[in-house]
Design a protein around this motif. Structure first.
Motif, PDB file in Angstrom:
ATOM      1  N   LYS A 135     -35.142  40.923 -29.372  1.00  0.00           N
ATOM      2  CA  LYS A 135     -33.783  40.243 -30.228  1.00  0.00           C
ATOM      3  C   LYS A 135     -33.991  40.445 -31.314  1.00  0.00           C
ATOM      4  CE  LYS A 135     -31.622  37.676 -27.122  1.00  0.00           C
ATOM      5  NZ  LYS A 135     -30.996  36.539 -27.218  1.00  0.00           N
ATOM      6  N   LYS A 136     -35.201  39.949 -31.857  1.00  0.00           N
ATOM      7  CA  LYS A 136     -35.142  40.358 -33.397  1.00  0.00           C
ATOM      8  C   LYS A 136     -35.599  40.933 -34.025  1.00  0.00           C
ATOM      9  CE  LYS A 136     -39.378  36.471 -32.733  1.00  0.00           C
ATOM     10  NZ  LYS A 136     -40.169  36.587 -32.584  1.00  0.00           N
ATOM     11  N   ASP A 137     -35.462  42.102 -33.359  1.00  0.00           N
ATOM     12  CA  ASP A 137     -35.425  43.614 -33.675  1.00  0.00           C
ATOM     13  C   ASP A 137     -34.169  44.091 -33.722  1.00  0.00           C
ATOM     14  OD1 ASP A 137     -38.359  43.866 -33.871  1.00  0.00           O
ATOM     15  OD2 ASP A 137     -38.394  45.016 -32.528  1.00  0.00           O
ATOM     16  N   TRP A 138     -33.364  43.549 -33.381  1.00  0.00           N
ATOM     17  CA  TRP A 138     -31.798  44.255 -33.035  1.00  0.00           C
ATOM     18  C   TRP A 138     -30.596  43.614 -33.728  1.00  0.00           C
ATOM     19  CZ3 TRP A 138     -32.533  43.333 -27.347  1.00  0.00           C
ATOM     20  CH2 TRP A 138     -32.612  43.890 -25.733  1.00  0.00           C
ATOM     21  N   LYS A 139     -31.670  41.810 -34.026  1.00  0.00           N
ATOM     22  CA  LYS A 139     -31.061  41.615 -34.929  1.00  0.00           C
ATOM     23  C   LYS A 139     -30.891  41.958 -36.697  1.00  0.00           C
ATOM     24  CE  LYS A 139     -30.570  36.705 -32.692  1.00  0.00           C
ATOM     25  NZ  LYS A 139     -30.464  35.688 -33.047  1.00  0.00           N
ATOM     26  N   ILE A 140     -32.185  42.400 -36.572  1.00  0.00           N
ATOM     27  CA  ILE A 140     -32.719  43.103 -38.157  1.00  0.00           C
ATOM     28  C   ILE A 140     -31.437  44.142 -38.424  1.00  0.00           C
ATOM     29  CG2 ILE A 140     -34.284  44.420 -39.413  1.00  0.00           C
ATOM     30  CD1 ILE A 140     -36.012  42.632 -38.340  1.00  0.00           C
ATOM     31  N   GLN A 141     -31.707  45.231 -37.239  1.00  0.00           N
ATOM     32  CA  GLN A 141     -31.143  46.267 -37.330  1.00  0.00           C
ATOM     33  C   GLN A 141     -29.661  45.705 -37.412  1.00  0.00           C
ATOM     34  OE1 GLN A 141     -31.121  48.655 -33.509  1.00  0.00           O
ATOM     35  NE2 GLN A 141     -33.545  48.470 -34.063  1.00  0.00           N
ATOM     36  N   LEU A 142     -28.519  45.130 -36.077  1.00  0.00           N
ATOM     37  CA  LEU A 142     -27.596  44.315 -36.646  1.00  0.00           C
ATOM     38  C   LEU A 142     -27.443  44.404 -38.301  1.00  0.00           C
ATOM     39  CD1 LEU A 142     -24.777  44.371 -35.533  1.00  0.00           C
ATOM     40  CD2 LEU A 142     -25.733  41.424 -34.818  1.00  0.00           C
ATOM     41  N   LYS A 143     -27.978  43.607 -38.817  1.00  0.00           N
ATOM     42  CA  LYS A 143     -28.381  43.324 -40.084  1.00  0.00           C
ATOM     43  C   LYS A 143     -28.116  44.078 -41.102  1.00  0.00           C
ATOM     44  CE  LYS A 143     -30.274  39.961 -43.315  1.00  0.00           C
ATOM     45  NZ  LYS A 143     -30.902  38.533 -44.313  1.00  0.00           N
ATOM     46  N   TYR A 144     -28.935  44.978 -40.842  1.00  0.00           N
ATOM     47  CA  TYR A 144     -29.037  46.283 -41.704  1.00  0.00           C
ATOM     48  C   TYR A 144     -27.569  46.927 -41.706  1.00  0.00           C
ATOM     49  CZ  TYR A 144     -29.469  51.399 -43.216  1.00  0.00           C
ATOM     50  OH  TYR A 144     -28.900  52.235 -43.707  1.00  0.00           O
ATOM     51  N   GLY A 180     -19.397  52.164 -32.057  1.00  0.00           N
ATOM     52  CA  GLY A 180     -20.400  52.197 -31.035  1.00  0.00           C
ATOM     53  C   GLY A 180     -21.544  51.831 -31.044  1.00  0.00           C
ATOM     54  N   GLU A 181     -22.477  51.721 -31.414  1.00  0.00           N
ATOM     55  CA  GLU A 181     -23.650  51.163 -31.817  1.00  0.00           C
ATOM     56  C   GLU A 181     -23.742  49.622 -32.207  1.00  0.00           C
ATOM     57  OE1 GLU A 181     -28.209  51.750 -31.599  1.00  0.00           O
ATOM     58  OE2 GLU A 181     -26.281  52.780 -30.915  1.00  0.00           O
ATOM     59  N   LYS A 182     -23.162  49.483 -33.299  1.00  0.00           N
ATOM     60  CA  LYS A 182     -22.697  48.071 -33.603  1.00  0.00           C
ATOM     61  C   LYS A 182     -23.006  47.376 -32.173  1.00  0.00           C
ATOM     62  CE  LYS A 182     -21.146  45.236 -36.997  1.00  0.00           C
ATOM     63  NZ  LYS A 182     -20.654  44.995 -38.491  1.00  0.00           N
ATOM     64  N   GLU A 183     -21.282  47.642 -31.758  1.00  0.00           N
ATOM     65  CA  GLU A 183     -21.041  46.343 -30.606  1.00  0.00           C
ATOM     66  C   GLU A 183     -22.197  46.719 -29.590  1.00  0.00           C
ATOM     67  OE1 GLU A 183     -18.509  45.055 -30.143  1.00  0.00           O
ATOM     68  OE2 GLU A 183     -18.263  45.736 -32.242  1.00  0.00           O
ATOM     69  N   LYS A 184     -23.243  47.631 -28.861  1.00  0.00           N
ATOM     70  CA  LYS A 184     -24.787  48.388 -28.280  1.00  0.00           C
ATOM     71  C   LYS A 184     -25.038  46.449 -28.887  1.00  0.00           C
ATOM     72  CE  LYS A 184     -25.419  52.151 -27.447  1.00  0.00           C
ATOM     73  NZ  LYS A 184     -25.530  53.266 -27.229  1.00  0.00           N
ATOM     74  N   LEU A 185     -25.412  46.570 -29.787  1.00  0.00           N
ATOM     75  CA  LEU A 185     -26.859  45.762 -30.681  1.00  0.00           C
ATOM     76  C   LEU A 185     -25.747  44.558 -30.111  1.00  0.00           C
ATOM     77  CD1 LEU A 185     -27.827  47.580 -33.887  1.00  0.00           C
ATOM     78  CD2 LEU A 185     -28.959  46.848 -31.654  1.00  0.00           C
ATOM     79  N   LYS A 186     -24.909  44.504 -30.298  1.00  0.00           N
ATOM     80  CA  LYS A 186     -24.160  42.528 -30.306  1.00  0.00           C
ATOM     81  C   LYS A 186     -24.388  42.311 -28.839  1.00  0.00           C
ATOM     82  CE  LYS A 186     -20.860  42.850 -34.400  1.00  0.00           C
ATOM     83  NZ  LYS A 186     -19.634  42.398 -34.763  1.00  0.00           N
TER      84      LYS A 186
END
Length: 233
Positions: free
Chosen positions: A84-93, A58-64
């Motif tokens: 958005k830069k921070d969100w992309k880092i979180q999603l990559k992790y 759910g968190e992953k979809e929210k980041l997307k």
């Protein structure tokens, strides 16, 4: 399975207030080796794991969705693009640890401590480094060597979990340790307690086993946070 424990950080939205002027530090919380659970509470293990896995996706979809969102006022563009830069880092992790989700164990919920510690001390810059690691017998036996090698200021560990039944309710006792590298000694060593009550807000829990762990974390951090605060002023 290494690093899966940090997914807890992405699953909580907590707030702690603190001063902006502080000393930074590095801290590690080590996951327990296991928690022995009475047969009548074993039914809740799968529920805990399923909730965490569901929360992860759910968190992953929210980041997307946040990354893809573009319908924002022009005056907000700079701030949004920075976020958005921070969100992309979180999603990559999250992408990197996704293959390990199937190995998640119910007792890793004790790493909820990491989320609360991060929110307690990292609301403002400069940020301290607070993370969770998987259990290691070698590390448990020699806090000082681990902290020296990894330049860790504080090492937190909870062990010797015992769940007891009284009438129709349960309690859990365990042993809390907080080690300080600077002082080269355990600065907090205490028997802590958990119960099956849901205390609301950040201490909300949905079943007796989850509540035993959440309230144990609550009792642990009640003892740990003040000790760190007075040393980091």
């Amino acid at each position: 399975m290494r690093n899966i424990f940090l997914l807890i950080i992405f699953l909580s939205q907590l707030t702690f207030s603190q001063g902006k002027h502080k000393k930074t530090f590095r801290m590690v919380f080590m996951a327990p080796e296991t928690i022995e659970v009475p047969t009548e509470l074993s039914q809740y293990k799968d529920s805990i794991v399923n909730n965490r896995v569901k929360g992860f996706y759910g968190e992953k979809e929210k980041l997307k969705e946040l990354i893809a969102f573009t319908d924002y006022p022009e005056e907000m563009k700079s701030d949004y693009e920075e976020s958005k830069k921070d969100w992309k880092i979180q999603l990559k992790y999250m992408d990197s640890i996704e293959p390990t989700i199937k190995f998640y164990e119910f007792y890793n919920d004790m790493l909820y401590s990491v989320s609360i510690l991060n929110m307690a001390f990292n609301e403002y810059e400069p940020y301290s480094e607070i993370k969770g690691i998987e259990y290691s017998k070698e590390t448990e036996d020699d806090f000082e060597s681990y902290c020296t090698k990894n330049n860790v200021d504080y090492f937190m560990f909870i062990e010797n979990f015992v769940i007891s039944k009284s009438e129709n309710d349960y309690t859990m006792t365990s042993n809390l340790k907080l080690y300080s590298l600077k002082e080269k000694k355990v600065i907090v060593e205490k028997v802590i307690n958990g119960d099956t009550k849901s205390h609301g807000d950040m201490w909300t829990c949905g079943n007796p086993l989850s509540c035993l762990m959440i309230t144990t974390v609550k009792d642990a951090l009640k003892n740990v946070i003040p000790e760190i605060v007075k040393r980091q002023r």
